[in-house]
Design a protein around this motif. Sequence first.
Motif, PDB file in Angstrom:
ATOM      1  N   VAL A 139       0.971  -1.261  -0.059  1.00 16.58           N
ATOM      2  CA  VAL A 139      -0.022  -0.049  -0.055  1.00 16.58           C
ATOM      3  C   VAL A 139       0.792   1.124   0.001  1.00 16.58           C
ATOM      4  O   VAL A 139       1.635   1.391   0.846  1.00 16.58           O
ATOM      5  N   GLN A 140       0.729   2.155  -0.937  1.00 14.41           N
ATOM      6  CA  GLN A 140       1.629   3.236  -1.161  1.00 14.41           C
ATOM      7  C   GLN A 140       0.823   4.683  -0.407  1.00 14.41           C
ATOM      8  O   GLN A 140       1.568   5.307   0.015  1.00 14.41           O
ATOM      9  N   LEU A 141      -0.559   4.667  -0.526  1.00 11.45           N
ATOM     10  CA  LEU A 141      -0.987   5.743   0.018  1.00 11.45           C
ATOM     11  C   LEU A 141      -2.301   5.198   1.342  1.00 11.45           C
ATOM     12  O   LEU A 141      -2.762   4.125   0.857  1.00 11.45           O
ATOM     13  N   VAL A 142      -2.184   5.899   2.493  1.00  9.48           N
ATOM     14  CA  VAL A 142      -2.746   5.273   3.503  1.00  9.48           C
ATOM     15  C   VAL A 142      -3.728   6.601   3.822  1.00  9.48           C
ATOM     16  O   VAL A 142      -3.440   7.460   4.369  1.00  9.48           O
ATOM     17  N   GLU A 143      -5.030   6.318   3.931  1.00  6.44           N
ATOM     18  CA  GLU A 143      -6.049   7.393   4.326  1.00  6.44           C
ATOM     19  C   GLU A 143      -6.487   7.219   5.725  1.00  6.44           C
ATOM     20  O   GLU A 143      -6.665   6.106   5.896  1.00  6.44           O
ATOM     21  N   SER A 144      -6.721   8.332   6.195  1.00  3.25           N
ATOM     22  CA  SER A 144      -7.536   8.232   7.774  1.00  3.25           C
ATOM     23  C   SER A 144      -8.443   9.573   7.871  1.00  3.25           C
ATOM     24  O   SER A 144      -8.257  10.339   7.259  1.00  3.25           O
ATOM     25  N   GLY A 145      -8.860   9.255   9.297  1.00  2.91           N
ATOM     26  CA  GLY A 145      -9.690  10.743   9.557  1.00  2.91           C
ATOM     27  C   GLY A 145     -10.899  10.530   9.255  1.00  2.91           C
ATOM     28  O   GLY A 145     -12.061  11.444   9.525  1.00  2.91           O
ATOM     29  N   GLY A 146     -11.616   9.555   8.409  1.00  2.00           N
ATOM     30  CA  GLY A 146     -13.125   9.426   8.202  1.00  2.00           C
ATOM     31  C   GLY A 146     -14.042   9.293   9.326  1.00  2.00           C
ATOM     32  O   GLY A 146     -13.331   8.891  10.668  1.00  2.00           O
ATOM     33  N   GLY A 147     -15.361   9.172   9.323  1.00  6.08           N
ATOM     34  CA  GLY A 147     -16.105   8.960  10.550  1.00  6.08           C
ATOM     35  C   GLY A 147     -17.558   9.442  10.343  1.00  6.08           C
ATOM     36  O   GLY A 147     -17.705   9.697   8.993  1.00  6.08           O
ATOM     37  N   LEU A 148     -18.245   9.119  11.250  1.00  5.59           N
ATOM     38  CA  LEU A 148     -19.487   9.668  11.222  1.00  5.59           C
ATOM     39  C   LEU A 148     -19.860  11.285  11.877  1.00  5.59           C
ATOM     40  O   LEU A 148     -19.310  11.297  13.114  1.00  5.59           O
ATOM     41  N   VAL A 149     -20.565  12.003  11.205  1.00  3.86           N
ATOM     42  CA  VAL A 149     -20.646  13.294  11.727  1.00  3.86           C
ATOM     43  C   VAL A 149     -21.991  13.754  11.384  1.00  3.86           C
ATOM     44  O   VAL A 149     -22.606  13.288  10.486  1.00  3.86           O
ATOM     45  N   GLN A 150     -22.338  14.923  11.758  1.00  2.00           N
ATOM     46  CA  GLN A 150     -23.682  15.547  11.491  1.00  2.00           C
ATOM     47  C   GLN A 150     -23.484  16.603  10.497  1.00  2.00           C
ATOM     48  O   GLN A 150     -22.440  17.245  10.292  1.00  2.00           O
ATOM     49  N   ALA A 151     -24.694  17.111   9.797  1.00  2.33           N
ATOM     50  CA  ALA A 151     -24.445  17.939   8.892  1.00  2.33           C
ATOM     51  C   ALA A 151     -24.088  19.534   9.531  1.00  2.33           C
ATOM     52  O   ALA A 151     -24.656  19.686  10.850  1.00  2.33           O
ATOM     53  N   GLY A 152     -23.248  20.044   8.865  1.00  2.35           N
ATOM     54  CA  GLY A 152     -22.627  21.380   9.192  1.00  2.35           C
ATOM     55  C   GLY A 152     -21.200  21.148  10.022  1.00  2.35           C
ATOM     56  O   GLY A 152     -20.478  21.865  10.321  1.00  2.35           O
ATOM     57  N   TYR A 174      -2.059   7.485 -10.874  1.00  2.00           N
ATOM     58  CA  TYR A 174      -1.427   5.982 -10.539  1.00  2.00           C
ATOM     59  C   TYR A 174      -1.533   5.398  -9.372  1.00  2.00           C
ATOM     60  O   TYR A 174      -1.809   4.135  -9.311  1.00  2.00           O
ATOM     61  N   TYR A 175      -1.301   6.270  -8.455  1.00  2.00           N
ATOM     62  CA  TYR A 175      -1.437   5.550  -7.184  1.00  2.00           C
ATOM     63  C   TYR A 175      -2.788   5.718  -6.095  1.00  2.00           C
ATOM     64  O   TYR A 175      -3.254   6.873  -6.532  1.00  2.00           O
ATOM     65  N   TRP A 176      -3.375   4.615  -5.681  1.00  2.00           N
ATOM     66  CA  TRP A 176      -4.505   5.020  -4.940  1.00  2.00           C
ATOM     67  C   TRP A 176      -4.670   4.206  -3.516  1.00  2.00           C
ATOM     68  O   TRP A 176      -3.985   3.351  -3.410  1.00  2.00           O
ATOM     69  N   GLY A 177      -5.194   4.908  -2.763  1.00  4.75           N
ATOM     70  CA  GLY A 177      -5.353   4.377  -1.298  1.00  4.75           C
ATOM     71  C   GLY A 177      -6.553   3.616  -1.361  1.00  4.75           C
ATOM     72  O   GLY A 177      -7.450   3.448  -2.399  1.00  4.75           O
ATOM     73  N   GLN A 178      -6.778   3.123  -0.241  1.00  9.32           N
ATOM     74  CA  GLN A 178      -8.030   2.040  -0.172  1.00  9.32           C
ATOM     75  C   GLN A 178      -9.299   2.651   0.268  1.00  9.32           C
ATOM     76  O   GLN A 178     -10.188   1.911   0.449  1.00  9.32           O
ATOM     77  N   GLY A 179      -9.125   4.077   0.874  1.00  4.00           N
ATOM     78  CA  GLY A 179     -10.490   4.683   1.053  1.00  4.00           C
ATOM     79  C   GLY A 179     -10.520   4.819   2.428  1.00  4.00           C
ATOM     80  O   GLY A 179     -10.515   3.980   3.301  1.00  4.00           O
ATOM     81  N   THR A 180     -11.303   5.982   2.687  1.00  2.00           N
ATOM     82  CA  THR A 180     -11.818   6.051   4.264  1.00  2.00           C
ATOM     83  C   THR A 180     -13.291   6.543   4.278  1.00  2.00           C
ATOM     84  O   THR A 180     -13.646   7.530   3.585  1.00  2.00           O
ATOM     85  N   GLN A 181     -14.239   5.915   4.841  1.00  2.49           N
ATOM     86  CA  GLN A 181     -15.753   6.392   4.799  1.00  2.49           C
ATOM     87  C   GLN A 181     -16.065   7.686   5.558  1.00  2.49           C
ATOM     88  O   GLN A 181     -15.663   7.779   6.900  1.00  2.49           O
TER      89      GLN A 181
END
Length: 122
Positions: free
Chosen positions: A2-15, A110-117
């Motif tokens: 894995v060349q790119l690693v995302e983080s920081g996603g989560g469940l939030v409220q509008a705004g 060319y490079y892609w991470g696996q994604g964060t929801q």
Amino acid sequence: QVQLVESGGGLVQAGDSLRLSCVVRTASTYAMGWFRQAPGKEREFVAAITWGGSSTTYADSVKGRFTISRDNAKNTVYLQMNSLKSEDTAIYYCAGRVTNVLSTMESQYYYWGQGTQVTVSS
């Protein structure tokens, strides 16, 4: 590997706000971008930045709310997302180009991470 690693996603409220991070584990990337894919939809461009950070571009849907930035000393690209809306709900992907030219086209990365929801409740 894995060349790119995302983080920081989560469940939030509008705004609310969230900041996504993408750690770049390869020295072969220059311009970087963020894309997202909502359920049942195709992946779409969100934002991009050149290696030095001097140039950026955004999708119209996020302009004025999202900010892309990078810290090359930390090998990290960020996406600051403010005033989140329910329609921002998606899996967010970090992507890297092997040239230092901005692009909104998925095929040019060319490079892609696996994604964060990211889920925004209304």
